[in-house]
Structures are given as C-alpha cells and as structure tokens.
Design a protein around this motif. Structure first.
Motif, PDB file in Angstrom:
ATOM      1  N   ALA A  57       0.850  -1.198   0.000  1.00 30.49           N
ATOM      2  CA  ALA A  57       0.000   0.000   0.000  1.00 30.49           C
ATOM      3  C   ALA A  57       0.880   1.240   0.000  1.00 30.49           C
ATOM      4  N   ALA A  59       1.117   5.443   0.502  1.00 32.89           N
ATOM      5  CA  ALA A  59       0.586   6.729   0.977  1.00 32.89           C
ATOM      6  C   ALA A  59       1.570   7.830   0.605  1.00 32.89           C
ATOM      7  N   VAL A 205      -5.787  -5.175   3.113  1.00 30.41           N
ATOM      8  CA  VAL A 205      -6.439  -4.196   3.991  1.00 30.41           C
ATOM      9  C   VAL A 205      -5.487  -3.776   5.104  1.00 30.41           C
ATOM     10  N   ALA A 208      -2.882  -1.297   3.820  1.00 30.64           N
ATOM     11  CA  ALA A 208      -3.387   0.074   3.677  1.00 30.64           C
ATOM     12  C   ALA A 208      -3.575   0.735   5.031  1.00 30.64           C
ATOM     13  N   ARG A 209      -4.094  -0.012   6.013  1.00 31.41           N
ATOM     14  CA  ARG A 209      -4.291   0.559   7.355  1.00 31.41           C
ATOM     15  C   ARG A 209      -2.958   0.989   7.963  1.00 31.41           C
ATOM     16  N   ASN A 212      -1.526   4.174   6.192  1.00 31.27           N
ATOM     17  CA  ASN A 212      -2.221   5.392   6.626  1.00 31.27           C
ATOM     18  C   ASN A 212      -1.902   5.725   8.080  1.00 31.27           C
ATOM     19  N   GLU A 449      -2.222  11.969  -0.270  1.00 31.87           N
ATOM     20  CA  GLU A 449      -3.055  10.879  -0.757  1.00 31.87           C
ATOM     21  C   GLU A 449      -2.941   9.711   0.207  1.00 31.87           C
ATOM     22  N   LYS A 450      -4.055   9.279   0.720  1.00 36.18           N
ATOM     23  CA  LYS A 450      -4.071   8.130   1.607  1.00 36.18           C
ATOM     24  C   LYS A 450      -3.919   6.843   0.802  1.00 36.18           C
ATOM     25  N   ALA A 451      -3.437   5.805   1.499  1.00 35.45           N
ATOM     26  CA  ALA A 451      -3.207   4.527   0.839  1.00 35.45           C
ATOM     27  C   ALA A 451      -4.535   3.823   0.572  1.00 35.45           C
ATOM     28  N   ASP A 452      -4.681   3.318  -0.648  1.00 34.29           N
ATOM     29  CA  ASP A 452      -5.837   2.512  -1.017  1.00 34.29           C
ATOM     30  C   ASP A 452      -5.513   1.033  -0.845  1.00 34.29           C
ATOM     31  N   ILE A 453      -6.549   0.224  -0.823  1.00 30.09           N
ATOM     32  CA  ILE A 453      -6.353  -1.219  -0.692  1.00 30.09           C
ATOM     33  C   ILE A 453      -5.826  -1.750  -2.025  1.00 30.09           C
ATOM     34  N   ASN A 455      -4.956  -4.149  -5.160  1.00 23.49           N
ATOM     35  CA  ASN A 455      -5.691  -5.241  -5.794  1.00 23.49           C
ATOM     36  C   ASN A 455      -4.791  -6.414  -6.152  1.00 23.49           C
TER      37      ASN A 455
END
Length: 757
Positions: A57, A59, A205, A208-209, A212, A449-453, A455
């Motif tokens: 992820a 950020a 997930v 990403a958590r 962030n 920009e926050k981290a996205d999950i 794919n």
C-alpha cells in the motif's frame, strides 16, 4: 629439418584463452550448463511458490516548508526548511523506530500472527497437544517481562530512569520493531517535497491501514514534538525566572543600601548633588554675564558723562522717562526760541518759557543721575551675586570631588541592577509568549493521498525469481565450464603448441572411445589405421605423414624418434599406426621398440618372447637378426627383447657399435621409427635422440602440463633442433582441431567421432 636457430624455445609465451577455446568448452560441456540451468529454475520455482503473497500500500506525504503563523509571535521550534538535507531527514524519521512503535501500539500489531509468529515450541504444542508441553511465552510477553525486570532492578538500586541519570537506561531490542521496519520503504519523489511511503503485508487491507497509520502518526508526532519542545522551553523559562527575580531584587537592595549608607539622594535619574552642581554652574554663568553687562553699561554711562553727553544717556539706556523729558525739553526750547523772536527778552511769556525749560533740564539731570545710580547699584549687586555663586560653586565642587569614588560605585551598582532588570523583562516576555502559544501549532507536512487497498500482490515476482534461478544455474554451469577450461594446464588448441612450447603442431589425433576403436583391445589400437582406413584416426595419421614428409629429406633414409614427456600419452599407438600407414603405402618401414623398461609395444603386439634389441646388443648380433616381418602390411618390427639379459637399458643404448648397427639398417629401410621411453622419467629417450634424424613429440590433449613439455624439450639439449613437431593425442569430441601447420601448406583434419556415453 629445422635449423639450430629455430630450435630456440621461448618459454615466456603462453597460449591465450581465445574464442575458439570458449566455443570448444561450450560444445564439450553444454549439457552441464543446461542441467544446472534447469535445476536452478526448479529450485527457484519451488522457492517462489513457498513465498506467500505480499501486498503493498502506498501513501503520499508532502513536506510543507511554508511559514505558518497563527499569531505574530516567534515559535520555539521554527518551521522546517525545504532543502535536501531536511527532506532526507524527514524521510528517515518516517522510517524511524519511534514512529514504528507508535503504530505497533496503536494497531495492536504485537498480537498479530504475521508480525509475532509463534515459536517452534508453540507450533509443536499446537500440533502435538498430547505431549503436554508447557505453553511457551510469546515474544511480546518476553519483552514485557524484560521491561518489568529492568524497572525492578532500577528501583532496587535506587536508579531513576532517563533522562534523569545519563547512562542508566537499559538497552532494549524490540524484534517487533525490526520486523515492522523491514516491510516499510520510504522514498523522496525525485527532487520534490513529496515523500512516498510503501508498506507491504500479507493482507491488503492491513497494508493500507498500516500505511495510513504511519502517515497519521508522523503528522501527529510533528505537532506533539512542537508541543513538547514548547512545554520544555516554558519549564526552563519558569525555572530561570525565579532566579532572575531574586537577582534583580538583590541588585536593587544593594543600590538602596549604598545610597542610604552614603547619604545619597537622587531626583529622577540624577543625583541631588549633581543636580545642585549643574544648577549652580548655570546660575554662576548667568551671574557672570549679568555682571559683565552691568559693568559695561556703567562704564559707558561714565564715559558719556565725562564727555558731556548726558542728554544722550537716555538714548543709550532707552529710558522712557528720559525720552519724555527730552521731548519736553525740545518743546520748551522751541517755545523759547519762538517767544524770543516774537517778544522781547523781558516778556512774561518768555520768562515763563525759560522757567519751564530750566525745570525740564533739572528734571532731566535728576533722572540721569538716578539712572546712573541705578546702573551702578545693579553692577554692584551683580558683582556681589557673582562672588557668592563662585564661592558656593567652589564649595560644592570640593564636596563633589570628595564623593567621586562613591558616585562611581553607585553607577556600577545601578548598571548591574538595570542589566538584571532588562534580562528579567526579556525572559518574562518570552515566558508569556511561550505559555500562551503552547497549544497553537500546525504540522510541517500533510497527507496528500491516503493509501488505497491494493488489488494485486506486489511480491513475490515469481517469474523473475524463476528466471533468475534458471540464469543463475546456467551462469554457474558457464562459470564452471570456463574455470575448468581456463585451469587446464595442458594443450587445448593447435596455436598453443607453437606459442607455449616453441615447436610446430603437426596433427591432432582423436581419442579412442569405443570398442571398435580399440578402446579395450591393445592389438586393435596398434593397427587401427588398417582396421579403419577411413576413420578420423586414420585421417589424422595421414595428415601427420604429410607434415613429416614436408619436414624430412626424401633423398636419404630417416630415423624418426617418437617420444613423450610422461607415460600414458599414447606415443606407442601413434608410432605403431604411423609405421603401419607408411608400410601400407609402400615405404620400407622399420618399427623399433626401444622402451626396454616396460616394452609396452612388444607386449601389445604379442611378441614379448621373441628376441629383440636387448638380445642383439647382449650377444653382439646385427639388428637384422632380430627383425620380424608383418605379412599383412610389410612392416618390419624389432621387439624390445626377451628380457633375460643382465644389462641395464642405459648400458644397452650406450653399448659400443649401437650407432653403426643402426646406420646399417638405413640401407634396408626408408623410415626407421623408434618408440622410446618417456623423456622426463628416464634418460633412455635422450640417449636415443643422438641417433635420430627427426624427433616427433606426443602430448595428451589438455592433460600434459606445458611446463613439463618445455622441460622435456630443454632436456634434449642440442638435439631439440631435430624436433619435427608435436602431435596432440587423445583429443576429446567437440574440440576444435584446426592445426596451425596450414601456414606451411598442410591440410586440416577434423575428427568428428562422438562419445558413446
């Protein structure tokens, strides 16, 4: 034949490892490279499949160096700069252990199996519960217990934690923080103010958590750092203010006590005595000026009176009364003149006018006298006041000179008190600013920009791993192949013969590998040119015959000595087949087995019991008596002998008449080929070299060391000029066989027989 100049051996030149050697090495061991490449690819594939997927992820954070002002007051910590060292420092802070520990505690990662995997004993207990093993403590429990033991030890020794006592803090190792940092990557995007942080985990997930959370903790840490710095500065200022207040009070008390002890009074910012002296000096100056003016007026009046200009005194003194009297005097004078003209001298009006004129003159005189008296009095008063002021001034000066040291000390005390007061005011103002702005801070960065999950997994790159493993295995095989080829001390190429040994290369003879080649049948190997006249071996011998023919003398018989530097290099096979080839073509050829120690040629031909060279020498017979004839090819053979002779091989070869007997054989044969013992182990071959017309050296391909070949040539001494050339024997399949004698007009032989296994 080669001249004596050509026999000089340059041992400093060594054959290089060129493209032909590389191609030959690859053709010989391509299977090794392929096998290692496949093995490396398989191992890499197994490793790649065993590695779990990892998701990354991303950020994005922007460092903001712009000044952020809420109030117009200076902050304890200024805003960060936008230069490269500062940005790089922030990148390292993002990757620091402090940020990692805060994220670990915030997300409770110590209880996460990915970051805190169970130990071997825990896995064993879970899989084999019937063993009854005690539960092993987790890494987090071990760390907590270590921290508690450290704190207990500090309390028992009465040691406070940091930062009270420097060096009292116990070092700690947090495996969790180390594992956390290994998954974090921070980059500065080119030369911008953008910082990109990447975090990888098995769960997208979770990745990403955590990414962030790192960004949020970093932003919060910036604010908390400023708050802590401001609070720490406030505490420092508050502690300093107490001392400054005490210092100012003490300084002011010292000034007051000094004034009281020395009866010093001040008004405002000036001492009373100094103010009195200043005023007295001003008054004295004014009195002196007044005295000078009064005296000048008095002297002027006296001078005018002395000259009889009393009527002009009023104009000088500008007296209003004198001016009025002078006007009245002018009127009275004009009236008298008019009356005299109009009336006679005894006219009552004229008498009255004269009386009035006399009265005005009398009043004017009295007024002038009064003015002169007043001026004189003013002069005397000014002079008296001047004397009094001078006397008072002198007295005050005497007093002031006496208290000069006291005044200097007072000024020093007052300066000290004033300086302390200014420092106190500055600290007090800064303390007020710091305490009021302690909670007014903005961060020096923001999350762009926050981290996205994610794919798709970012790792492992299985295709790349397999390719790297395959190329790595092939590279290892290639390295082994080149290393083996490079470390080979023997001859590999025809070019190596001339450059490394200093003799021409005549032919390259292939290795006998199959049963049909005589691999296990010595008799067949000695007669291979007749058994396989079209084979690669026969072609190589045909090339050798042509080369020897070019280097020999056709008008006289030749004695050809076939030797090698070491045993088992195949010289006997070369000598026997060369003799058979010459005999089969109609050349009267004699083959002599002069290896009186091992007699390999005699034994392999099965004539070890026939009389031979040893018998002829020991019984004083001619060599013609011990010759055998091969009916198939017409080749004459002289065996080594029965071996029942008491003479040593050296005594046989140095026996009287050996050379004459050998010379008589030339009358019956066109070519005499002598198979000798190796040149280095024994001296036999070097003795026989004296009787030879040409010497043919045989060396095993990639096995005979070049140094030993050079040594064998050197041991021949002057006979080294008789060396016709060298044959590379037992050449392996796939090797480059291009001979270097093409420069002399010979043709190239390429043995193409493949290995059976």
């Amino acid at each position: 034949m080669r001249s004596s100049e050509d026999s000089t051996i340059d041992t400093s030149e060594v054959g290089g490892f060129g493209p032909r050697d590389i191609i030959a090495a690859l053709r010989r061991r391509w299977w090794l490279i392929a096998i290692l490449g496949v093995i490396g690819g398989l191992i890499a594939a197994l490793v790649a499949l065993s590695i779990p997927n990892r998701y990354e992820a991303i950020a994005t954070i922007q460092i903001d160096p712009r000044k952020k002002t809420i109030v117009q007051l200076d902050a304890v910590l200024p805003d960060i700069a936008g230069d490269t060292p500062t940005i790089e420092s922030q990148v390292e802070i993002l990757h620091s252990r402090a940020i990692a520990l805060q994220v670990i505690e915030a997300l409770d990662l110590r209880n996460d199996p990915e970051f805190n995997p169970p130990s071997f004993l825990q896995n064993l207990r879970q899989r084999l519960p019937f063993l009854g093993l005690a539960p092993a403590p987790t890494n987090a429990a071990v760390r907590a217990e270590a921290v508690r033991s450290i704190e207990t030890d500090r309390a028992a020794r009465g040691v406070a934690g940091p930062p009270g006592n420097i060096g009292s803090a116990m070092p700690e190792r947090d495996e969790m923080a180390t594992a956390f940092a290994e998954r974090l990557k921070t980059y500065r995007v080119r030369n911008s103010l953008i910082v990109e942080l990447r975090y990888s985990a098995r769960d997208p997930v979770k990745a990403a958590r955590i990414a962030n959370a790192i960004a949020e903790v970093y932003i919060r840490d910036q604010i908390e750092m400023k708050i802590r710095a401001t609070g720490f500065a406030s505490d420092l200022l508050e502690g300093k203010l107490g001392g400054l207040r005490k210092k100012v009070a003490e300084a002011e008390h010292r000034v007051a006590r000094f004034k009281a002890d020395n009866n010093i009074f001040d008004t405002g910012s000036e001492l009373l005595s100094e103010r009195q002296l200043s005023r007295l000096m001003e008054q004295t100056i004014v009195a002196r000026n007044t005295t000078v003016e009064a005296r000048a007026r008095f002297d002027q009046l006296q001078e005018m009176l002395r000259r009889g200009e009393g009527k002009n005194v009023g104009e000088v003194l500008q007296s209003h009364t004198v001016r009025m009297l002078k006007e009245q005097l002018g009127k009275a004078t004009r009236r008298e003149a008019e009356l005299i003209t109009k009336y006679g001298p005894r006219h009552p009006e004229l008498i009255k006018a004269r009386a009035e004129l006399a009265d005005v003159n009398e009043q004017l005189g009295r007024e002038i006298d009064q003015i002169v008296a007043n001026v004189k009095n003013e002069y005397k008063v000014a002079a008296d006041r001047e004397r009094q002021l001078d006397q008072s001034l002198n007295e005050l000066k005497d007093q002031q000179s006496v208290s000069k040291e006291v005044s200097i000390k007072l000024r020093e005390l007052e300066r000290d008190a004033e300086t302390s007061r200014r420092v106190l005011d500055a600290f007090l103002a800064r303390y007020k600013q710091t305490t009021e702005t302690q909670d007014l801070h903005l961060p020096d960065a923001r999350v762009v920009e926050k981290a996205d999950i994610p794919n798709e997994p970012a790792a492992p790159k299985r295709k790349q791993i397999v390719m790297i493993g395959a190329f790595g295995g092939a590279g290892l095989g290639l390295a082994i192949t080149f290393l083996l080829a490079f470390l080979a001390t023997g001859l590999s190429r025809p070019e190596d013969v001339d450059t490394a040994i200093g003799v021409p290369h005549l032919a390259s003879v292939p290795l006998l590998q199959r049963q049909s080649d005589g691999l296990s049948d010595p008799m067949l190997a000695l007669r291979l040119v007749l058994a396989q006249p079209k084979g690669a071996f026969a072609q190589a011998l045909d090339t050798l015959v042509q080369q020897l023919g070019q280097r020999g003398t056709a008008s006289s018989p030749q004695v050809l000595l076939v030797g090698s530097s070491l045993p088992n290099e195949g010289k006997s096979v070369i000598a026997a087949n060369l003799a058979l080839l010459l005999a089969s073509r109609g050349t009267r050829t004699l083959l002599i087995d002069a290896d009186l120690r091992r007699s390999v040629l005699t034994q392999n031909l099965g004539i070890e019991h026939a009389p031979g060279l040893l018998d002829a020498i020991s019984h004083g017979q001619d060599f013609e008596k011990v010759l055998l004839q091969d009916t198939a090819s017409g080749l004459a053979v002289m065996p080594a002998g029965s071996g029942r002779v008491a003479l040593s091989p050296v005594d046989v070869l140095e026996a009287p008449g050996f050379g004459q007997r050998l010379a008589r054989l030339k009358a019956h044969f066109d070519m005499i080929i002598i198979d000798t013992p190796p040149l280095l182990p024994v001296v036999d071959g070097r003795i026989l070299a004296d009787y030879a017309d040409q010497i043919l050296l045989v060396a095993a391909w990639q096995r005979t060391p070049r140094e030993l070949l050079r040594k064998a040539v050197a041991l021949l001494g002057a006979n080294s000029a008789k060396i016709a050339g060298l044959v590379i024997n037992q050449v392996g399949p796939g090797a480059t066989q291009a001979s270097s004698y093409g420069k002399a007009g010979g043709r190239t032989a390429h043995p193409r027989r493949r290995a059976a296994a």
